[in-house]
Design a protein around this motif. Structure first.
Motif, PDB file in Angstrom:
ATOM      1  N   LEU A 455      37.425 -46.676  -4.299  1.00 25.95           N
ATOM      2  CA  LEU A 455      37.321 -45.437  -3.535  1.00 25.95           C
ATOM      3  C   LEU A 455      38.690 -44.807  -3.367  1.00 25.95           C
ATOM      4  O   LEU A 455      39.725 -45.471  -3.468  1.00 25.95           O
ATOM      5  CB  LEU A 455      36.733 -45.717  -2.141  1.00 25.95           C
ATOM      6  CG  LEU A 455      35.342 -46.352  -2.065  1.00 25.95           C
ATOM      7  CD1 LEU A 455      35.006 -46.687  -0.620  1.00 25.95           C
ATOM      8  CD2 LEU A 455      34.289 -45.435  -2.658  1.00 25.95           C
ATOM      9  N   SER A 456      38.695 -43.505  -3.095  1.00 27.96           N
ATOM     10  CA  SER A 456      39.906 -42.830  -2.648  1.00 27.96           C
ATOM     11  C   SER A 456      39.887 -42.808  -1.126  1.00 27.96           C
ATOM     12  O   SER A 456      38.848 -43.058  -0.500  1.00 27.96           O
ATOM     13  CB  SER A 456      39.950 -41.398  -3.192  1.00 27.96           C
ATOM     14  OG  SER A 456      38.910 -40.625  -2.605  1.00 27.96           O
ATOM     15  N   VAL A 457      41.018 -42.498  -0.525  1.00 29.81           N
ATOM     16  CA  VAL A 457      41.076 -42.424   0.938  1.00 29.81           C
ATOM     17  C   VAL A 457      40.072 -41.391   1.452  1.00 29.81           C
ATOM     18  O   VAL A 457      39.381 -41.614   2.454  1.00 29.81           O
ATOM     19  CB  VAL A 457      42.502 -42.074   1.404  1.00 29.81           C
ATOM     20  CG1 VAL A 457      42.530 -41.728   2.881  1.00 29.81           C
ATOM     21  CG2 VAL A 457      43.447 -43.240   1.124  1.00 29.81           C
ATOM     22  N   GLN A 491      51.953 -44.412   5.140  1.00 30.71           N
ATOM     23  CA  GLN A 491      52.495 -43.499   6.138  1.00 30.71           C
ATOM     24  C   GLN A 491      53.173 -44.263   7.270  1.00 30.71           C
ATOM     25  O   GLN A 491      54.196 -43.819   7.807  1.00 30.71           O
ATOM     26  CB  GLN A 491      51.368 -42.626   6.714  1.00 30.71           C
ATOM     27  CG  GLN A 491      50.692 -41.738   5.685  1.00 30.71           C
ATOM     28  CD  GLN A 491      51.646 -40.743   5.054  1.00 30.71           C
ATOM     29  OE1 GLN A 491      52.547 -40.239   5.710  1.00 30.71           O
ATOM     30  NE2 GLN A 491      51.464 -40.488   3.775  1.00 30.71           N
ATOM     31  N   GLN A 492      52.604 -45.391   7.619  1.00 28.42           N
ATOM     32  CA  GLN A 492      53.135 -46.177   8.732  1.00 28.42           C
ATOM     33  C   GLN A 492      52.651 -47.603   8.611  1.00 28.42           C
ATOM     34  O   GLN A 492      51.538 -47.856   8.139  1.00 28.42           O
ATOM     35  CB  GLN A 492      52.673 -45.564  10.065  1.00 28.42           C
ATOM     36  CG  GLN A 492      53.296 -46.185  11.302  1.00 28.42           C
ATOM     37  CD  GLN A 492      52.722 -45.594  12.573  1.00 28.42           C
ATOM     38  OE1 GLN A 492      51.506 -45.622  12.785  1.00 28.42           O
ATOM     39  NE2 GLN A 492      53.568 -45.041  13.430  1.00 28.42           N
ATOM     40  N   LYS A 493      53.467 -48.551   9.022  1.00 26.74           N
ATOM     41  CA  LYS A 493      53.035 -49.948   9.070  1.00 26.74           C
ATOM     42  C   LYS A 493      53.779 -50.657  10.196  1.00 26.74           C
ATOM     43  O   LYS A 493      54.926 -50.343  10.499  1.00 26.74           O
ATOM     44  CB  LYS A 493      53.257 -50.665   7.734  1.00 26.74           C
ATOM     45  CG  LYS A 493      54.690 -50.859   7.321  1.00 26.74           C
ATOM     46  CD  LYS A 493      54.771 -51.612   6.000  1.00 26.74           C
ATOM     47  CE  LYS A 493      56.210 -51.718   5.510  1.00 26.74           C
ATOM     48  NZ  LYS A 493      57.035 -52.618   6.319  1.00 26.74           N
ATOM     49  N   ARG A 494      53.095 -51.611  10.799  1.00 29.71           N
ATOM     50  CA  ARG A 494      53.707 -52.378  11.877  1.00 29.71           C
ATOM     51  C   ARG A 494      52.941 -53.671  12.103  1.00 29.71           C
ATOM     52  O   ARG A 494      51.777 -53.797  11.717  1.00 29.71           O
ATOM     53  CB  ARG A 494      53.749 -51.578  13.174  1.00 29.71           C
ATOM     54  CG  ARG A 494      52.394 -51.107  13.693  1.00 29.71           C
ATOM     55  CD  ARG A 494      52.551 -50.089  14.812  1.00 29.71           C
ATOM     56  NE  ARG A 494      51.281 -49.517  15.204  1.00 29.71           N
ATOM     57  CZ  ARG A 494      50.547 -49.935  16.228  1.00 29.71           C
ATOM     58  NH1 ARG A 494      50.995 -50.953  16.964  1.00 29.71           N
ATOM     59  NH2 ARG A 494      49.412 -49.361  16.532  1.00 29.71           N
ATOM     60  N   LYS A 495      53.620 -54.621  12.728  1.00 27.11           N
ATOM     61  CA  LYS A 495      52.964 -55.857  13.133  1.00 27.11           C
ATOM     62  C   LYS A 495      52.314 -55.638  14.492  1.00 27.11           C
ATOM     63  O   LYS A 495      52.863 -54.942  15.343  1.00 27.11           O
ATOM     64  CB  LYS A 495      53.973 -56.997  13.225  1.00 27.11           C
ATOM     65  CG  LYS A 495      54.643 -57.358  11.915  1.00 27.11           C
ATOM     66  CD  LYS A 495      55.657 -58.471  12.127  1.00 27.11           C
ATOM     67  CE  LYS A 495      56.420 -58.792  10.854  1.00 27.11           C
ATOM     68  NZ  LYS A 495      57.441 -59.837  11.069  1.00 27.11           N
ATOM     69  N   ILE A 496      51.136 -56.248  14.674  1.00 28.47           N
ATOM     70  CA  ILE A 496      50.447 -56.128  15.947  1.00 28.47           C
ATOM     71  C   ILE A 496      49.962 -57.507  16.393  1.00 28.47           C
ATOM     72  O   ILE A 496      50.019 -58.475  15.634  1.00 28.47           O
ATOM     73  CB  ILE A 496      49.247 -55.149  15.869  1.00 28.47           C
ATOM     74  CG1 ILE A 496      48.224 -55.615  14.827  1.00 28.47           C
ATOM     75  CG2 ILE A 496      49.720 -53.740  15.576  1.00 28.47           C
ATOM     76  CD1 ILE A 496      46.943 -54.792  14.816  1.00 28.47           C
ATOM     77  N   ALA A 510      46.781 -37.112   3.177  1.00 25.25           N
ATOM     78  CA  ALA A 510      46.124 -36.235   4.139  1.00 25.25           C
ATOM     79  C   ALA A 510      45.112 -37.041   4.937  1.00 25.25           C
ATOM     80  O   ALA A 510      44.309 -37.772   4.371  1.00 25.25           O
ATOM     81  CB  ALA A 510      45.426 -35.091   3.413  1.00 25.25           C
ATOM     82  N   GLY A 511      45.157 -36.901   6.258  1.00 25.06           N
ATOM     83  CA  GLY A 511      44.215 -37.642   7.096  1.00 25.06           C
ATOM     84  C   GLY A 511      44.322 -39.127   6.849  1.00 25.06           C
ATOM     85  O   GLY A 511      43.397 -39.733   6.308  1.00 25.06           O
TER      86      GLY A 511
END
Length: 780
Positions: A455-457, A491-496, A510-511
């Motif tokens: 799939l695409s986003v 776009q963004q990444k982080r540890k949670i 986009a989105g």
């Protein structure tokens, strides 16, 4: 680059999906999933999507059913004592409860019995049967067990105790001489669906006895069917799909209490709630002690008793978790001591709890992806074990050829249970390794991920996800679909998470689409922010305060492009020691090798570019600065095909970049000063020069060294003397000046440049990367 941990098998869109989608009025992707599950015809797909009771087969199509029903009804009419003999896993206890409830409806005189795993072992045993007969039992109905207990059951029948076997496990060559055997897998059974769980077989017997399907027992049937990992197709799909809403009602006091004490979320409940919530807890009783509390929990209608039983079972589950961790650690220590890449794993330990060997075996399969047997030994050298397999290797078939090794053996293609003497374990290990080597090619030892959709986003929408959810409940035979999204920017990444062990990313232009990777936090530092990522995962809808948002639950990720990680200035350098086995440390200046060892890197991974080259693909760390830029550019050019990702440390003990570079005017001023006061003692004039110009001592020494090399001045008797007729030379004629200029260029290019500038420079040194960059640039 970042390799996926599995081999991705990506399925192309089924050519039949378009026509099916039109007929069913679903998306082509959902139709593709139906085709993949063998539902390419409209009628089959419609039945699959709208499974109901009409899919149930005639229970009397099961061999042995008529004899079993006749004998049970006669026992009820004659008020004989009937005992339900069960097993200690979820399928076994739910089968026991369902059979008991069926006999209750018939007005039978009945009791139930589940053997203790630790004192009696698996399945029917003569001592238990004799005890039941002594207590007045004339008919035993086994549930989820008995098909492999020919010796015990034959003896009981001869002794006047009638036995009816209901089971679903693979039928051995010698079947018990029971009054009746109900098992769809026995050779003479014409029943059209062979993959029933034990509780599914009991539901058929209940149906035949009551002349109506036991709908009020659907929660029990769903518990056993889903927990036993049988294929969720045909009748099993109905049992799970219709049983989960029944489970939602929590009509059983025991399940209500267990939910509250254990913190199980819901209702509504899903197949995952059963597999990871109710199932492990109901299993824990039989794994740690007796399964009796689990049966009582399912049968009781007393809220007080339910509360007490749920507390006992939840305590067993916590104990089970601790025991699993301890045994897994000991098993891993055994394997690490061997230090070999084994084709199969057989580990054994004294004092190990035989009730959790299956869980430990699954843990080892998850880590090593090898067929695995874990055996718990007692003080007398008797072992009880569990086996777990991998795709492509039929455990039951392979080990059935060597039954002489076992006291007891039985199971399925992917899982088995066994009893064995300690002195036969070496033979078992050699036998299993030989069977595996003769069956599996090397690539089979890397797990596969079956990806059903690409799939695409933009295509990941809540509408698509909700439509695909109509294929639930998911499980064996109907897996939850995995999708892939290729080559998308982050776009963004982080540890949670409280332990920072989970990964959250937003991907796409986009989105952005949210992605969550549980227990994938370690990948955060292996993925660069500017990388394009390939991901595989499950579609999910994140519901928050009434809002719905699509997301991907990550199962695997990959980065197929070369990455550059900036660890200059020593930041995050020590964290790289955790991946040092797959990291080659490039050291340009040999005196920095000591520093690398002090950082925790192994000298076996060191490479000195002036002496050797890369020979295998590897990630590299440039530990220090080269003496000449050409050393670096040559290394990159010559070794590009072996370089995966680049970590840039570029440490240096001294530095030139932030030392003030003397201008030509400064050189001119110093020369005039020396000429005016020559001959002069430098020690006397140095403080004056430094104070007047604000130069450091090193700067003054550097400039005078340049003058000396250019023969503008000489040092004689401790005094600086100006040559009367110096040659006219440019500053570049001085090797010291050239060296200083080159060092400044190296530092400016490699150490103090921006990340983007550094990456551009490194890639420009590699022909393939340079070519790729030019192609991409031309396309803009």
């Amino acid at each position: 680059m970042l390799d996926a941990k599995t081999r991705w098998k990506v399925r192309p869109l089924d050519t039949r999906a378009k026509a099916l989608a039109g007929a069913l009025r679903v998306s082509e992707r959902t139709a593709h999933l139906l085709c993949r599950r063998g539902m390419e015809h409209v009628e089959d797909a419609h039945v699959f999507l709208h499974t109901d009771e009409s899919i149930l087969h005639d229970p009397f199509a099961l061999a042995g059913m008529e004899d079993a029903v006749s004998r049970i009804k006669r026992a009820v009419n004659d008020d004989e004592k009937i005992v339900v003999f069960g097993d200690y896993d979820v399928d076994g206890v739910s089968s026991t409860a369902l059979m008991c409830e069926t006999l209750e409806k018939m007005g039978a005189s009945y009791d139930w019995y589940v053997p203790n795993r630790f004192t009696e072992g698996y399945g029917p045993n003569s001592a238990a049967f004799q005890k039941l007969q002594d207590e007045g039992c004339t008919l035993v109905i086994t549930v989820d067990t008995g098909i492999a207990a020919a010796e015990t059951i034959n003896a009981a029948q001869k002794n006047g105790l009638d036995v009816i076997v209901t089971d679903h496990h693979e039928a051995p060559p010698e079947l018990p001489d029971a009054l009746a055997i109900i098992n769809p897998k026995q050779m003479d059974c014409p029943y059209p669906f062979k993959e029933l769980a034990g509780v599914g077989v009991v539901s058929k017997l209940a149906h035949a006895l009551l002349d109506v399907f036991p709908e009020d027992g659907l929660d029990l049937i769903a518990l056993g069917t889903i927990s036993d990992l049988v294929e969720l197709v045909d009748e099993n799909r109905f049992f799970a799909k219709a049983g989960l809403p029944k489970l939602d009602k929590l009509n059983r006091s025991g399940l209500q209490a267990l939910k509250e004490i254990s913190g199980i979320k819901g209702p509504p409940f899903s197949e995952e709630t059963v597999g990871f919530g109710f199932g492990p807890r109901l299993n824990a009783a039989g794994r740690m002690d007796s399964a009796a509390p689990a049966v009582q929990l399912l049968l009781t209608s007393d809220p007080g008793e339910a509360q007490s039983l749920a507390e006992v079972i939840d305590g067993y589950n916590r104990e089970r978790q601790q025991t699993v961790e301890k045994i897994t650690e000991e098993a891993l220590a055994q394997l690490q001591a061997k230090g070999e890449d084994l084709p199969a794993i057989v580990v054994a330990g004294k004092g190990w709890n035989s009730g959790v060997t299956g869980i430990v075996a699954s843990r080892l399969v998850e880590k090593y992806y090898r067929p695995t047997i874990v055996i718990a030994l007692d003080d007398e050298g008797s072992g009880k074990g569990s086996a777990r397999s991998i795709e492509g290797f039929d455990l039951y078939q392979s080990l059935s050829k060597h039954v002489h090794l076992f006291s007891r053996f039985g199971g399925h293609r992917m899982a088995a249970g066994l009893s064995i003497d300690e002195d036969k374990i070496p033979d078992l290990r050699a036998t299993l390794e030989k069977e595996v080597n003769g069956t599996l090619p090397p690539e089979s030892f890397v797990p596969t991920t079956d990806i059903e959709l690409t799939l695409s986003v933009e295509e990941v929408t809540t509408e698509l996800i909700r439509e695909i959810e109509e294929l639930a409940p998911f499980g064996v035979g109907n897996p939850k679909p995995l999708v892939q999204i290729e080559n998308i920017p982050i776009q963004q990444k982080r540890k949670i998470g409280s332990m920072q062990n989970h990964l959250k990313m937003s991907v796409g232009d986009a989105g952005p689409l949210d992605c969550v990777g549980f227990r994938l936090g370690h990948l955060h530092d292996r993925i660069q922010n500017d990388a394009n990522i390939h991901l595989a995962g499950e579609l999910s809808v994140n519901e928050w305060k009434g809002n719905e948002k699509p997301q991907i639950i990550l199962r695997d990720v990959a980065v197929k492009e070369r990455q550059v990680f900036d660890v200059r200035g020593g930041k995050d350098l020590q964290s790289l020691t955790s991946i040092s086995d797959g990291l080659t440390i490039i050291i340009f200046q040999k005196d920095h090798a000591k520093d690398a060892r002090e950082q925790g890197f192994s000298s076996t991974n060191f490479l000195f570019p002036d002496e050797e080259s890369l020979t295998v693909p590897t990630d590299i760390l440039f530990l220090d600065l080269p003496e000449h830029l050409s050393d670096l550019t040559r290394f990159l050019n010559e070794n590009e095909s072996f370089i995966r990702s680049i970590y840039t440390g570029f440490m240096e003990k001294g530095q030139a970049f932030f030392t003030a570079k003397p201008t030509r005017e400064a050189f001119k001023w110093l020369y005039v000063y020396v000429k005016k006061y020559a001959p002069l003692h430098l020690r006397e004039h140095e403080p004056v020069i430094a104070k007047y110009q604000g130069w450091s001592t090193d700067t003054i020494h550097f400039m005078l060294q340049v003058f000396t090399e250019l023969e503008f001045v000489t040092l004689s008797g401790g005094k600086l003397v100006v040559n009367e007729h110096p040659l006219k030379q440019d500053l570049q004629a001085s090797s010291t000046y050239r060296s200083y200029e080159e060092k400044r260029e190296i530092e400016e290019t490699l150490k103090y440049s921006t990340y983007q500038a550094l990456k551009a420079f490194l890639f420009a040194c590699m022909p393939d990367e340079k070519k790729q960059t030019e192609v991409l640039t031309d396309g803009l």
